[in-house]
Design a protein around this motif. Structure first.
Motif, mmCIF file in Angstrom:
data_model
loop_
_atom_site.group_PDB
_atom_site.id
_atom_site.type_symbol
_atom_site.label_atom_id
_atom_site.label_comp_id
_atom_site.label_asym_id
_atom_site.label_seq_id
_atom_site.Cartn_x
_atom_site.Cartn_y
_atom_site.Cartn_z
ATOM 1 N N TYR A 132 2.074 9.917 10.651
ATOM 2 C CA TYR A 132 0.973 9.823 11.628
ATOM 3 C C TYR A 132 1.100 10.961 12.632
ATOM 4 O O TYR A 132 2.168 11.552 12.789
ATOM 5 N N ARG A 189 8.199 4.258 13.819
ATOM 6 C CA ARG A 189 9.042 3.154 13.344
ATOM 7 C C ARG A 189 10.018 3.763 12.348
ATOM 8 O O ARG A 189 9.631 4.612 11.542
ATOM 9 N N GLU A 225 -13.598 7.533 11.830
ATOM 10 C CA GLU A 225 -13.560 6.096 12.105
ATOM 11 C C GLU A 225 -12.297 5.819 12.883
ATOM 12 O O GLU A 225 -11.326 6.561 12.771
ATOM 13 N N LYS A 281 0.818 -1.223 0.000
ATOM 14 C CA LYS A 281 0.000 0.000 0.000
ATOM 15 C C LYS A 281 0.850 1.270 0.000
ATOM 16 O O LYS A 281 0.649 2.155 -0.839
ATOM 17 N N ARG A 318 0.572 3.589 18.295
ATOM 18 C CA ARG A 318 1.822 2.818 18.235
ATOM 19 C C ARG A 318 3.004 3.784 18.150
ATOM 20 O O ARG A 318 2.852 4.917 17.698
ATOM 21 N N TYR A 342 -5.731 3.046 15.727
ATOM 22 C CA TYR A 342 -5.506 3.896 14.555
ATOM 23 C C TYR A 342 -6.823 4.586 14.251
ATOM 24 O O TYR A 342 -7.875 3.947 14.278
ATOM 25 N N GLY A 343 -6.792 5.871 13.936
ATOM 26 C CA GLY A 343 -8.045 6.544 13.632
ATOM 27 C C GLY A 343 -7.872 7.766 12.756
ATOM 28 O O GLY A 343 -6.803 8.388 12.733
ATOM 29 N N THR A 344 -8.940 8.080 12.040
ATOM 30 C CA THR A 344 -8.959 9.227 11.132
ATOM 31 C C THR A 344 -9.785 10.327 11.776
ATOM 32 O O THR A 344 -10.959 10.097 12.100
ATOM 33 N N GLY A 365 -11.767 0.205 8.471
ATOM 34 C CA GLY A 365 -11.740 1.658 8.328
ATOM 35 C C GLY A 365 -12.062 2.057 6.890
ATOM 36 O O GLY A 365 -12.805 3.013 6.644
ATOM 37 N N TYR A 377 -4.456 -3.747 15.917
ATOM 38 C CA TYR A 377 -3.786 -4.845 16.624
ATOM 39 C C TYR A 377 -3.987 -4.575 18.114
ATOM 40 O O TYR A 377 -4.308 -3.446 18.487
ATOM 41 N N SER A 428 -3.338 10.048 9.805
ATOM 42 C CA SER A 428 -4.125 9.420 10.871
ATOM 43 C C SER A 428 -3.444 9.605 12.220
ATOM 44 O O SER A 428 -2.269 9.951 12.281
ATOM 45 N N ARG A 452 0.800 -9.682 12.215
ATOM 46 C CA ARG A 452 0.252 -9.131 10.971
ATOM 47 C C ARG A 452 -0.175 -10.245 10.024
ATOM 48 O O ARG A 452 -1.232 -10.154 9.381
ATOM 49 N N GLU A 458 -10.059 2.155 14.672
ATOM 50 C CA GLU A 458 -10.040 0.714 14.928
ATOM 51 C C GLU A 458 -8.871 0.396 15.849
ATOM 52 O O GLU A 458 -7.832 1.053 15.783
ATOM 53 N N ASP A 480 -4.810 5.768 3.969
ATOM 54 C CA ASP A 480 -4.199 4.437 4.115
ATOM 55 C C ASP A 480 -4.757 3.881 5.418
ATOM 56 O O ASP A 480 -4.329 4.287 6.498
ATOM 57 N N VAL A 481 -5.750 3.019 5.313
ATOM 58 C CA VAL A 481 -6.447 2.548 6.514
ATOM 59 C C VAL A 481 -6.670 1.037 6.466
ATOM 60 O O VAL A 481 -6.592 0.435 5.400
ATOM 61 N N ASP A 482 -6.959 0.433 7.605
ATOM 62 C CA ASP A 482 -7.205 -1.002 7.629
ATOM 63 C C ASP A 482 -8.552 -1.272 6.938
ATOM 64 O O ASP A 482 -9.294 -0.348 6.595
#
Ligand code: ADP
Ligand code: 5GP
Length: 187
Positions: A50, A41, A69, A15, A38, A79-81, A104, A74, A34, A147, A71, A99-101
């Motif tokens: 983020y 990284r 939204e 993605k 977490r 993670y949210g928008t 979402g 994990y 978003s 994952r 979620e 870029d969302v799950d």
């Protein structure tokens, strides 16, 4: 009218690679940033990839109803928008790319309807996904396994998206994505 492009996929499918390609090609879209609980990284920066916030701050936004939204993608990784972030960008004349799950992605598509195009990026196989995550080298073995465990379940959501791209040959995927997104933005 400004539009919303949604990318969802199991982690490691490609993605980010495809979104970065679209941005490099000068497609008139802006990345929707978003919030996540977490930690950053690699070279990730607050306000770029983020907004990195604490689980407490995340819960405060949930309670205030600030998310379009969100979620728990994990365990303990939220993670949210932010609704205000997206609407401010759309109102300012920017098309946005999210870029969302998978959940979402479906929620954002339901919210924006024909104004949004939802794209599912599928890896050629779970084994290929493992190799990509290992090759990317940004997660621990445990995080990679977490994952992969989720990937099969996530793939079952593909039929609910407007378009599915199997990201096998990267050059072909780039060409397909560029064509699909340009066509949607010009329609
Ligand atoms: P995501 O954003 O979906 O988690 P990335 O874009 O970070 O995934 O891709 C995961 C890894 O796989 C990266 O190292 C990337 O370079 C590699 N990759 C992406 N697409 C392909 C492809 N079609 N073939 C082989 N490797 C790929
Ligand atoms: P990563 O930790 O690899 O950056 O992201 C993990 C997963 O969270 C990816 O599937 C990514 O698309 C998803 N994600 C990122 N931001 C959001 C968001 O705002 N909402 C939802 N629902 N998922 C998100």
């Amino acid at each position: 009218m400004t539009k919303v492009i949604i990318f969802s996929a199991p982690s490691g499918s490609g993605k980010s690679t495809l979104i970065n390609y679209l941005l490099q090609q000068g497609v008139p879209v802006h990345f929707s940033i978003s919030c996540t609980s977490r930690p950053p990284r690699g070279q990730e920066q607050h306000g770029v990839e983020y907004f990195f916030i604490t689980p407490d701050e995340f819960r405060q936004h949930i309670e205030a109803g600030d998310f379009l939204e969100y979620e728990e993608v994990y365990a303990n990784r939220y993670y949210g928008t932010l609704r205000q972030q997206v609407d401010a960008q759309l109102d300012a004349g920017e098309n946005i790319i999210c870029d969302v799950d998978v959940k979402g992605g479906i929620n954002i598509k339901n919210n924006y309807g024909d104004r949004a195009l939802s794209i599912f990026i599928k890896p050629p196989s779970i084994e290929a996904l493992r190799k990509r995550l290992e090759g990317r080298g940004t997660e621990t073995a445990e995080a990679i396994q977490m994952r992969l465990n989720k990937a099969e379940y996530e793939m079952s959501f593909a039929p609910q998206f407007d378009v599915t791209i199997v990201n096998d040959d990267l050059e072909q995927s780039k060409a397909k994505i560029l064509h699909i997104v340009k066509e949607f933005l010009h329609a």
